[in-house]
Design an enzyme around this catalytic site. Structure first.
Site, mmCIF file in Angstrom:
data_model
loop_
_atom_site.group_PDB
_atom_site.id
_atom_site.type_symbol
_atom_site.label_atom_id
_atom_site.label_comp_id
_atom_site.label_asym_id
_atom_site.label_seq_id
_atom_site.Cartn_x
_atom_site.Cartn_y
_atom_site.Cartn_z
ATOM 1 N N ASP A 1 19.306 -4.637 -18.355
ATOM 2 C CA ASP A 1 20.284 -5.726 -18.221
ATOM 3 C C ASP A 1 19.607 -7.056 -17.902
ATOM 4 O OD1 ASP A 1 22.141 -3.153 -16.871
ATOM 5 O OD2 ASP A 1 22.824 -4.268 -18.613
ATOM 6 N N ASP B 1 12.981 -3.369 -18.294
ATOM 7 C CA ASP B 1 14.300 -3.395 -17.654
ATOM 8 C C ASP B 1 15.326 -3.562 -18.773
ATOM 9 O OD1 ASP B 1 16.467 -4.118 -15.796
ATOM 10 O OD2 ASP B 1 16.067 -6.160 -16.472
#
Ligand code: XBP
Ligand code: MG
Length: 249
Positions: free
Chosen positions: A10, A8
């Site tokens: 953020d 991922d």
């Protein structure tokens, strides 16, 4: 056999969310809107994945159903925010979270493939990678933003990353920071390591087989939150491979 790591962006690769928040607030101001997202409000809004979707949720709940003019304005707000965010990342040279550069370098030298699976928009991914990997991106695959038909917590973006990698979920491990991200990876069939981030302090990391403060650095072991522990407080390719071999027999 472990073949790939899927990250991922953020909150996982870097603590980016407050720059997104600042970007939104500057875009509001540029457009003469007296809206302001405090860190507390943004933490609540972050349960809605996707900046466009987050903005739409805020408008609907605070300012009523948007008409065509307001919808056009929302599009411009998000475009401006993305530009402002890119500048903030570049100017601030936002650093990667502990252990990320180390694990990515280990993975590359071990022949593992690397992917990104993110809700954020592609320009944001490209800028963060360019700032932190000036010699070139280490990722074989990037799946992000509107490429996924449905955003996290739906599994679409992780399924897209797996398809582009050409590996099955049983051959990969996902890294996430949020409840919605963990749900997305799990529903794609992936085992998940969670590293809590500044904006996901209040979220459940249930479902991750290991929940940590970060991936750890030599001399700076991570904090263990739940699930599997790692020798020396470091998530390494050797430890990941040993775990994966035990799990897959
Ligand atoms: C986090 C998100 C993104 C960012 C904002 O993505 O939900 O929407 O908050 O970026 P992830 P955009 O944790 O999956 O990387 O405004 O471009 O959506
Ligand atoms: Mg995240």
């Amino acid at each position: 056999m472990l073949k790939a790591l899927i990250f991922d962006v953020d909150g996982t690769l870097a603590e980016t969310e407050d720059l997104h928040r600042q970007g939104f607030n500057r875009a509001f101001a540029e457009m003469g809107l007296n809206w302001h997202w405090s860190p507390e409000l943004y933490a609540d809004l972050l349960t809605v994945m996707g900046g466009k979707e987050r903005l739409a949720h805020y408008v609907r709940t605070e300012h009523g159903e948007p008409d065509a003019e307001r919808r056009a304005q929302m599009g411009e707000i998000h475009d401006r925010k993305t530009r402002i965010y890119g500048d903030l990342v570049t100017q601030g040279a936002l650093e990667l979270r502990p252990g990320i550069a180390r694990l990515i370098a280990e993975a590359r030298s071990s022949g593992l493939r690397l992917a990104v699976a993110s809700t954020t928009s592609r320009p944001n991914v490209d800028t963060l990678i360019a700032v932190n990997f000036p010699d070139g991106s280490p990722f074989d695959v990037i799946a992000c933003g509107d490429e996924a038909e449905r955003k996290k917590p739906h599994p679409d973006v992780f399924l897209l990353a797996l398809a582009r990698l050409g590996v099955s979920p049983s051959e990969a491990v996902a890294f996430e920071d949020s409840a919605a991200g963990i749900r997305s990876a799990l529903d794609a069939g992936l085992p998940v390591i969670a590293t809590r981030s500044r904006y996901t302090g209040g979220q459940s990391l249930d479902g991750a087989f290991s929940a940590l403060s970060d991936l750890g650095e030599p001399g700076a072991p991570h904090g263990h939150l739940a699930g599997l522990t790692w020798p020396g407080g470091l998530v390494t390719v050797a430890a990941l491979t040993a775990w994966h071999d035990r799990m897959t027999g």
